[in-house]
Design an enzyme around this catalytic site. Structure first.
Site, PDB file in Angstrom:
ATOM      1  CG  HIS A 182      -2.137   0.859   1.412  1.00 49.16           C
ATOM      2  ND1 HIS A 182      -1.613   2.228   1.703  1.00 49.16           N
ATOM      3  CD2 HIS A 182      -3.285   0.967   1.172  1.00 49.16           C
ATOM      4  CE1 HIS A 182      -2.871   2.808   1.743  1.00 49.16           C
ATOM      5  NE2 HIS A 182      -3.803   2.123   1.323  1.00 49.16           N
TER       6      HIS A 182
ATOM      7  CE  LYS B 257      -7.525  -0.213   6.008  1.00 49.75           C
ATOM      8  NZ  LYS B 257      -7.946   0.240   4.785  1.00 49.75           N
TER       9      LYS B 257
ATOM     10  CD  GLN C 241      -7.003  -4.481   4.212  1.00 50.98           C
ATOM     11  OE1 GLN C 241      -8.109  -5.013   4.382  1.00 50.98           O
ATOM     12  NE2 GLN C 241      -7.229  -3.283   3.805  1.00 50.98           N
TER      13      GLN C 241
ATOM     14  CG  ASP D 207       0.594  -2.178   6.303  1.00 47.53           C
ATOM     15  OD1 ASP D 207      -0.381  -2.252   7.055  1.00 47.53           O
ATOM     16  OD2 ASP D 207       0.658  -1.595   5.306  1.00 47.53           O
TER      17      ASP D 207
ATOM     18  CB  CYS E  54      -3.523   3.283  -1.538  1.00 47.65           C
ATOM     19  SG  CYS E  54      -5.070   4.477  -1.281  1.00 47.65           S
TER      20      CYS E  54
HETATM   21  C1  LIG Z   1      -2.544  -2.829   3.485  1.00 43.04           C
HETATM   22  C2  LIG Z   1      -2.823  -1.489   4.201  1.00 43.04           C
HETATM   23  N1  LIG Z   1      -1.943  -0.865   4.821  1.00 43.04           N
HETATM   24  C3  LIG Z   1      -2.124   0.521   5.188  1.00 43.04           C
HETATM   25  C4  LIG Z   1      -3.229   1.123   5.028  1.00 43.04           C
HETATM   26  C5  LIG Z   1      -3.698   2.442   5.417  1.00 43.04           C
HETATM   27  O1  LIG Z   1      -4.477   2.560   6.458  1.00 43.04           O
HETATM   28  P1  LIG Z   1      -5.063   3.894   7.143  1.00 43.04           P
HETATM   29  O2  LIG Z   1      -5.348   4.682   6.095  1.00 43.04           O
HETATM   30  O3  LIG Z   1      -6.024   3.560   8.197  1.00 43.04           O
HETATM   31  O4  LIG Z   1      -3.820   4.560   7.746  1.00 43.04           O
HETATM   32  C6  LIG Z   1      -4.340   0.431   4.334  1.00 43.04           C
HETATM   33  C7  LIG Z   1      -5.644   1.156   3.997  1.00 43.04           C
HETATM   34  O5  LIG Z   1      -6.110   0.838   3.199  1.00 43.04           O
HETATM   35  C8  LIG Z   1      -4.034  -0.932   4.043  1.00 43.04           C
HETATM   36  O6  LIG Z   1      -5.025  -1.365   3.276  1.00 43.04           O
END
Ligand SMILES: Cc1ncc(COP(=O)(O)O)c(C=O)c1O
Length: 405
Positions: free
Chosen positions: A123, A226, A203, A200, A363
């Site tokens: 992401h 999430k 998910q 990270d 993203c």
């Molecule tokens: C794999 C992953 N990492 C990071 C993020 C970023 O999360 P946030 O926008 O809640 O900070 C997301 C959000 O879609 C994600 O799916």
């Protein structure tokens, strides 16, 4: 009926799952953000209403109670992933958690000649913070390729890693493909060359049991929204000795020990990383969400979503124009493209059918480039979905294909 279907509260426990007309909304975008159960909404309403007060400062009883509740929330969040409470920093979300590591640990520890290993499926939140640090520190970024079925290719990672690598930063679950990382092997590879491992987990936390002690990673980042919790809050878990050694990255109230114009000393971790009045009601809501998923059981949630993925892949696989993307053992996420139909058009027509999917680059533009598509359609499942949502998706795709025929 499967185990989760029996224990999940009825759909009306999630007020967001109804259309304004009171019909069922086929919400298939939980990977973007999950709908909130009533227990979370109630916890936030209480925290903003009769329980509301600031934390860590007030001498009156309500503030002391709220401080206890805020710190209990930290314990709950730590408990969700098998961490200790002094290892959890509340952040605005996974994005801020990764930026915190980059700006604090990264600036303190990285220098020209050092390297960072990311993967092709990351992401943007796990790419751009490291590019900012590359520009500040002179480190180089390497990109680990994927296997044909969309997993991070750990054989390739093994070949790429050198003692110059100081950090490996990978997604636990891909937000596009749903592929699940073998974190233990990633840890062996990263630690084998002396690199730290950042995961990270944005998910993953809502979709499978996570135990940072068993995984052996060094940093774990995730967001509450999430996980059926509120927006505006998330967490960074970091191994205690790492967190203790990290400098603050933002200054202000609450993160200090003593301030004079000549010099300021810092509060211990995790407070050192929480400058300013924190997201109090959000932390309470986060803890309520943690309780909620723990009551359901993350292994049961994983099985529930795996079953829906299998059903969806079979149903979509019967439609000739569908190209499925990602592995069969995806954690709750099914990405696909439709021949001759842009995902945005599909998303718009599905919306008319009360079906909500995500369409776009998610993203993850480098992954889109790798897949050779500008965008994909993505159906992602949550605790509240069932076969009727998959059937509505299939009906909507068939209607879209008739319109475009
Ligand atoms: C794999 C992953 N990492 C990071 C993020 C970023 O999360 P946030 O926008 O809640 O900070 C997301 C959000 O879609 C994600 O799916």
């Amino acid at each position: 009926m499967n185990a989760v279907a029996q224990i999940v509260r009825p759909a009306d426990a999630f007020p967001g799952l109804l259309t304004p007309e009171g019909a069922r909304w086929h919400y298939l975008d939980s990977a973007a953000t999950a709908q909130k159960p009533q227990v979370v909404i109630d916890a936030i309403a209480r925290a903003l209403g009769p329980d509301y007060a600031t934390v860590h400062r007030g001498l009156y009883a309500r503030s002391a109670d709220m401080t206890l509740a805020y710190e209990a929330a930290r314990r709950s969040v730590a408990g969700l992933i098998g961490g200790a409470e002094n290892e959890v920093v509340f952040t605005r979300g996974a994005t801020e958690a990764i930026n915190l590591v980059a700006q604090s640990w990264g600036v303190a520890n990285l220098k020209p000649g050092d390297r960072i290993l990311l993967s092709m499926l990351e992401h943007h939140s796990n790419i751009v913070p490291w590019q900012l640090i590359r520009d500040r520190t002179g480190v180089e970024i390497d990109v680990c390729p994927l296997t044909d079925d969309g997993h991070i290719d750990l054989d390739a990672a093994e070949r790429l890693l050198t003692p110059a690598h100081k950090l490996v930063a990978f997604a636990h679950v891909s937000n596009v493909l749903g592929s699940v990382l073998d974190v233990r092997r990633a840890r062996v590879l990263a630690h084998g060359v002396g690199a730290k491992l950042l995961i990270d987990g944005c998910q993953a936390v809502a979709r499978l049991p996570v135990d940072v002690a068993a995984l052996g990673c060094d940093f774990y980042a995730f967001s509450a929204h999430k996980l059926y919790g509120p927006t505006g809050i998330g967490a960074l878990w970091a191994r205690a000795e790492l967190l203790d050694a990290m400098p603050p990255w933002q200054g202000g109230g609450s993160m200090i020990d003593r301030v004079t114009f000549a010099q300021t000393t810092w509060a211990p971790a995790p407070q050192r990383f929480e400058a300013g009045t924190p997201a109090i009601a959000e932390a309470i809501g986060f803890a309520a969400a943690v309780r909620y998923v723990q009551e359901q059981g993350l292994a049961a949630i994983r099985a529930h979503e795996a079953r829906l993925v299998a059903i969806a892949r079979v149903a979509l696989g019967r439609i000739n124009a569908v190209r499925l993307i990602g592995p069969t053992d995806s954690a709750g996420i099914v990405s696909f493209t439709l021949d001759n139909v842009h995902p945005h058009d599909l998303g718009t027509i599905l919306d008319e059918e009360n079906v909500a999917i995500r369409a776009g680059h998610h993203c993850a533009q480098p992954l889109m480039a790798q897949l050779g598509v500008p965008a994909t359609a993505r159906a992602s499942f949550g605790i509240y979905n069932d076969e009727t949502d998959v059937a509505a998706l299939v009906r909507g795709i068939e209607r879209t294909l008739r319109i475009f025929a």
